[in-house]
Every structure is written in C-alpha cells, then in structure tokens.
Motif scaffolding. Structure first.
Motif, PDB file in Angstrom:
ATOM      1  N   UNK A  93      10.917   2.613 101.851  1.00 43.81           N
ATOM      2  CA  UNK A  93      11.052   2.030 100.528  1.00 43.81           C
ATOM      3  C   UNK A  93      11.886   2.906  99.600  1.00 43.81           C
ATOM      4  N   UNK A  94      11.956   4.191  99.875  1.00 37.59           N
ATOM      5  CA  UNK A  94      12.710   5.103  99.020  1.00 37.59           C
ATOM      6  C   UNK A  94      14.214   4.892  99.157  1.00 37.59           C
ATOM      7  N   UNK A  95      14.662   4.311 100.269  1.00 36.16           N
ATOM      8  CA  UNK A  95      16.059   3.964 100.493  1.00 36.16           C
ATOM      9  C   UNK A  95      16.986   5.178 100.397  1.00 36.16           C
ATOM     10  N   UNK A  96      16.591   6.292 101.005  1.00 35.87           N
ATOM     11  CA  UNK A  96      17.447   7.469 101.035  1.00 35.87           C
ATOM     12  C   UNK A  96      18.620   7.240 101.971  1.00 35.87           C
ATOM     13  N   UNK A  97      19.722   7.884 101.678  1.00 37.20           N
ATOM     14  CA  UNK A  97      20.927   7.824 102.498  1.00 37.20           C
ATOM     15  C   UNK A  97      21.184   9.200 103.098  1.00 37.20           C
ATOM     16  N   UNK A  98      22.073   9.264 104.074  1.00 38.79           N
ATOM     17  CA  UNK A  98      22.393  10.529 104.746  1.00 38.79           C
ATOM     18  C   UNK A  98      22.880  11.589 103.753  1.00 38.79           C
ATOM     19  N   UNK A  99      23.576  11.180 102.733  1.00 38.26           N
ATOM     20  CA  UNK A  99      24.123  12.132 101.760  1.00 38.26           C
ATOM     21  C   UNK A  99      23.024  12.873 100.991  1.00 38.26           C
ATOM     22  N   UNK A 100      21.808  12.330 100.957  1.00 37.33           N
ATOM     23  CA  UNK A 100      20.682  12.957 100.275  1.00 37.33           C
ATOM     24  C   UNK A 100      19.965  13.980 101.151  1.00 37.33           C
ATOM     25  N   UNK A 101      20.381  14.147 102.401  1.00 44.41           N
ATOM     26  CA  UNK A 101      19.693  14.994 103.380  1.00 44.41           C
ATOM     27  C   UNK A 101      20.278  16.405 103.430  1.00 44.41           C
ATOM     28  N   UNK A 102      19.401  17.376 103.712  1.00 46.52           N
ATOM     29  CA  UNK A 102      19.812  18.783 103.889  1.00 46.52           C
ATOM     30  C   UNK A 102      20.780  18.934 105.053  1.00 46.52           C
ATOM     31  N   UNK A 103      20.635  18.104 106.084  1.00 45.27           N
ATOM     32  CA  UNK A 103      21.447  18.240 107.300  1.00 45.27           C
ATOM     33  C   UNK A 103      22.851  17.661 107.157  1.00 45.27           C
ATOM     34  N   UNK A 104      23.126  16.962 106.078  1.00 47.83           N
ATOM     35  CA  UNK A 104      24.446  16.365 105.882  1.00 47.83           C
ATOM     36  C   UNK A 104      25.378  17.386 105.238  1.00 47.83           C
ATOM     37  N   UNK A 105      26.471  17.691 105.915  1.00 50.39           N
ATOM     38  CA  UNK A 105      27.438  18.678 105.429  1.00 50.39           C
ATOM     39  C   UNK A 105      28.674  17.936 104.927  1.00 50.39           C
ATOM     40  N   UNK A 106      28.967  18.099 103.660  1.00 49.82           N
ATOM     41  CA  UNK A 106      30.131  17.444 103.065  1.00 49.82           C
ATOM     42  C   UNK A 106      31.415  18.089 103.563  1.00 49.82           C
ATOM     43  N   UNK A 107      32.439  17.258 103.778  1.00 50.26           N
ATOM     44  CA  UNK A 107      33.757  17.744 104.157  1.00 50.26           C
ATOM     45  C   UNK A 107      34.596  17.800 102.894  1.00 50.26           C
ATOM     46  N   UNK A 108      34.807  18.987 102.370  1.00 48.53           N
ATOM     47  CA  UNK A 108      35.562  19.137 101.123  1.00 48.53           C
ATOM     48  C   UNK A 108      37.060  19.002 101.335  1.00 48.53           C
ATOM     49  N   UNK A 109      37.507  18.990 102.590  1.00 47.47           N
ATOM     50  CA  UNK A 109      38.943  18.862 102.884  1.00 47.47           C
ATOM     51  C   UNK A 109      39.381  17.412 103.018  1.00 47.47           C
ATOM     52  N   UNK A 110      38.457  16.487 102.969  1.00 48.55           N
ATOM     53  CA  UNK A 110      38.782  15.075 103.122  1.00 48.55           C
ATOM     54  C   UNK A 110      39.629  14.585 101.955  1.00 48.55           C
TER      55      UNK A 110
END
Length: 107
Positions: free
Chosen positions: A50-67
């Motif tokens: 019900x919280x509807x979390x997405x991958x971007x809200x997770x500790x394990x998701x690493x953003x690609x700043x070079x994109x």
C-alpha cells in the motif's frame, strides 16, 4: 474520513480469540463497540504494498550521475540488476530498505 471510536481500535484493548469481545486494560472485558473516555486510537498500519514505494526510494538503488537523459532517476540496483533502468517506474521488491534521510539529502 473520520474514524469511529470503539474499543476494537483502541491501543488499550486486546482482542479475545474466543469471541468478539475486547479485553480493556482499564475497564476489563467489554464489547467491541464500547468506548470510554480514555480511548486512544491505535496507529494505522500500512501494508508494504500500500505504501507504493519505488526502486528509487531504496538504499540498494545507485543513481547514475553520468546519464545524459535523466540523471535524477536512472540507475542500477546493486542487489539484482546489472543494467540501468528508471527507478521511478519499477515498484520496490521484497528486499526494499527505505533510504535514510541523510542519503536522500546528499543525492
């Protein structure tokens, strides 16, 4: 929507498994629709889905700043994925751990 007060949703009440009565810490055994002046709502628990979390809200998701496309949401899951994807599009998995506030502010 306003919740209706009753012993069945009070933090002081414990449901009895034999029947529908409630064991109140203050009043003893009462009916589930009874309410006293000491009523306090128990906190609402939300199911993970019900919280509807997405991958971007997770500790394990690493953003690609070079994109070049959208550096705000493209990245890689360090647990499951070797390819990049948009973290705002996929729902969180069962290994989800909410990002800490300090991690959110530094990104």
């Amino acid at each position: 929507m306003k919740r209706k007060k009753s012993c069945s949703n009070c933090i002081k009440g414990i449901k009895i498994s034999i029947n529908s009565d409630i064991l109140c810490r203050k009043k003893g055994i009462v009916s589930p629709d009874y309410v006293c002046s000491g009523h306090r709502f128990e906190p609402e628990s939300f199911a993970f889905k019900e919280m509807n979390y997405k991958c971007i809200d997770c500790e394990s998701f690493i953003l690609n700043t070079k994109s070049v496309e959208d550096p705000e949401s493209i990245g890689v899951c360090k647990l499951f994925s070797a390819r990049q994807f948009d973290g705002t599009q996929k729902s969180a998995c069962s290994k989800f751990v909410k990002k800490s506030i300090s991690a959110m502010s530094s990104s």
